[in-house]
Write an enzyme that holds these catalytic residues in place. Structure first.
Site, PDB file in Angstrom:
ATOM      1  N   PHE A   9      11.653 -41.053 -53.697  1.00  0.00           N
ATOM      2  CA  PHE A   9      10.190 -41.534 -53.552  1.00  0.00           C
ATOM      3  C   PHE A   9       9.179 -40.791 -52.767  1.00  0.00           C
ATOM      4  CE2 PHE A   9       9.095 -43.577 -49.421  1.00  0.00           C
ATOM      5  CZ  PHE A   9      10.416 -43.220 -48.694  1.00  0.00           C
ATOM      6  N   LYS A  10       9.611 -39.874 -52.060  1.00  0.00           N
ATOM      7  CA  LYS A  10       8.519 -38.944 -51.483  1.00  0.00           C
ATOM      8  C   LYS A  10       7.695 -38.330 -52.531  1.00  0.00           C
ATOM      9  CE  LYS A  10      10.970 -39.911 -47.724  1.00  0.00           C
ATOM     10  NZ  LYS A  10      10.479 -40.577 -46.537  1.00  0.00           N
ATOM     11  N   ASP A  11       8.100 -38.027 -53.558  1.00  0.00           N
ATOM     12  CA  ASP A  11       7.306 -37.215 -54.501  1.00  0.00           C
ATOM     13  C   ASP A  11       6.080 -38.090 -54.557  1.00  0.00           C
ATOM     14  OD1 ASP A  11       9.112 -34.940 -54.716  1.00  0.00           O
ATOM     15  OD2 ASP A  11      10.291 -36.067 -56.189  1.00  0.00           O
TER      16      ASP A  11
END
Ligand SMILES: Cc1ncc(COP(=O)(O)O)c(C=O)c1O
Ligand SMILES: N[C@@H](CCOP(=O)(O)O)C(=O)O
Length: 478
Positions: free
Chosen positions: A120-122
């Protein structure tokens, strides 16, 4: 929009200043001076927007020092189906964060991990990369990013910043504690502006080094040190968007409510959900899920916040959540104590001294329920069981962190309200545990096949602030 420090002793700043600065000079974290309130008319109008349009609408509430046309161009460039291209077959990649229903209308996964590094960091990091590039070019400046990762922030930051003009990344990771895939994603990058440092310790020690370097104001100014961890407000702001997008996907009208279940470690992801709710998004519950490192679950059950040291921090099969001192929790507590910087300073004097605080006998504990949080935890056996359940009952393969979320969601989801579990990584990143649970390997995108066999470049060192500073100096020069 001006931004205040949670510790109340730093001058208010603009968005672009805190984007480059990261941590506030008094050691606190920045938050907007007030949360913008979304009207019903805005919510109605936003329902039909694309992800990029919604990101622009929401970020415009927080960013007033980038011209709107430029901010819109940055959102359009960031949120494309070409960048977020790993949706499950049958799910609509054009939605960027589609919902994958396990039980239609009742229980679903909010797919946040379809970007280049499968976590999810993207969602926020791709935006941050484009924002950094834009602001640095306008100001004619450079930045040396110092970050800490437990497995996913590092690769997302490096993929977002690799080759970017005026940006170097120094990323600290816990030596030997990430999955083989996570290590390969970071350490196999050969770009000249990317430096990986594996510290002999846990994520929390790496994060402490980042904060110590940032709190050395002279060093920070001389070496233009910036942050990409969720201590950087830009990360949290970008994460608010998908709570709105998920809400619209799970409901037909803005009279309905949604619950979100968030696998948590550093409290950055769920902090964005808290802010979405404070802005007026109809959120029934924020369900916080931890692994065996259950500091946050303990707090929401008992009112005691007791960060743990390395000896008490477990190395688990959801390694990105092996965190015992949650940076962004300070942002939430700032709201909980009525935005009283002095109170936060008093509580964090204890945290920074390595001890705990207890609000159970104060009025703040009663106030907790007003914020809609509930919590639970998972362990390795529960993780394996949940991965098997998702596979056997729903024909859906999930990663170990999402499994922690699903397990707690099944226990805590409010009746009659759609519940979305945030899918924080794809199973390909944690093949060892998927094999243990299902006796089969997860699929991975073709361009990541064989990544573990690529040559790796990483410097291993003790968790020592002076050594990290010396490494930065040696690679930046003067
Ligand atoms: C896969 C995954 N899940 C969950 C988390 C926890 O998110 P947060 O630290 O924002 O609470 C992380 C790391 O941050 C992660 O990488
Ligand atoms: N889980 C993260 C560590 C927390 O990082 P943050 O940047 O979200 O604060 C990781 O995988 O690196």
């Amino acid at each position: 929009m001006r931004y205040l420090s949670t510790r109340g002793n730093a001058p208010a700043q603009s968005f672009c200043d805190i984007l480059l600065g990261g941590l506030a000079p008094d050691g606190g974290l920045y938050l907007p001076e007030s949360y913008p309130q979304i009207t019903r008319a805005e919510l109605d109008a936003w329902r039909s927007l694309s992800y990029a349009e919604l990101a622009f609408a929401i970020l415009s509430k927080f960013v007033d020092d980038i011209p709107p046309a430029d901010l819109k161009a940055i959102c359009d460039k960031t949120y494309t189906a070409a960048v977020y291209c790993n949706a499950r077959p049958g799910d609509d990649a054009a939605e960027i964060t589609p919902v994958h229903w396990l039980e239609p209308g009742r229980l679903g996964l909010l797919e946040l991990s379809n970007g280049p590094t499968l976590a999810f960091k993207d969602m926020a990091m791709q935006l941050l990369g484009n924002l950094f590039e834009y602001v640095l070019e306008k100001r004619g400046e450079e930045i040396n990013i110092l970050g800490a990762t437990s497995g996913d922030t590092g690769s997302a930051a490096e993929y977002a910043m690799r080759g970017k003009h005026g940006v170097r990344v120094f990323m600290l990771s816990p030596h030997g504690r990430m999955s083989a895939f996570q290590r390969a994603q970071m350490y196999s990058l050969q770009d000249a502006n990317i430096y990986n440092i594996a510290v002999r310790g846990m994520f929390d020690e790496a994060q402490d080094i980042v904060k110590a370097v940032s709190n050395d104001h002279a060093f920070k100014a001389q070496y233009k040190i910036g942050a990409v961890n969720s201590i950087n407000w830009g990360r949290v702001a970008a994460q608010i968007v998908y709570y709105f997008k998920g809400y619209f996907a799970a409901t037909k009208s803005n009279d309905e409510q949604v619950a979100f279940c968030v696998p948590s470690g550093n409290f950055g992801n769920i902090c964005a959900g808290h802010i979405a709710r404070m802005m007026g998004l109809p959120v029934a519950k924020l369900i916080l899920a931890t692994n065996e490192n259950d500091v946050l679950d303990e707090f929401f059950r008992t009112g005691v916040y007791r960060p743990r040291g390395t000896a008490e921090t477990h190395t688990t099969s959801s390694p990105s959540m092996d965190i015992s001192k949650a940076s962004n929790f300070e942002r939430f507590v700032f709201d909980l104590v009525g935005r009283d910087g002095a109170k936060v300073r008093e509580l964090w004097a204890k945290v920074d001294a390595g001890t705990s605080f207890d609000i159970s006998a104060t009025p703040f504990f009663a106030k907790l329920s007003e914020f809609g949080f509930v919590s639970g935890r998972n362990d390795h056996a529960g993780r394996l069981a949940t991965i098997r359940l998702a596979w056997e009952k729903y024909r859906t393969m999930i990663d170990t962190h999402t499994a922690d979320g699903l397990k707690v969601a099944l226990e805590q989801a409010p009746a009659g309200v759609p519940t979305l579990v945030l899918e924080t990584a794809l199973p390909a990143k944690f093949e060892e545990t998927i094999r243990e649970a299902l006796n089969r390997a997860p699929e991975r995108p073709a361009k990541l096949e064989g990544i573990e066999a690529l040559p790796q470049r990483v410097e291993v060192m003790d968790p020592d602030v002076a050594a990290v500073k010396a490494f930065i100096v040696a690679h930046v020069g003067h």
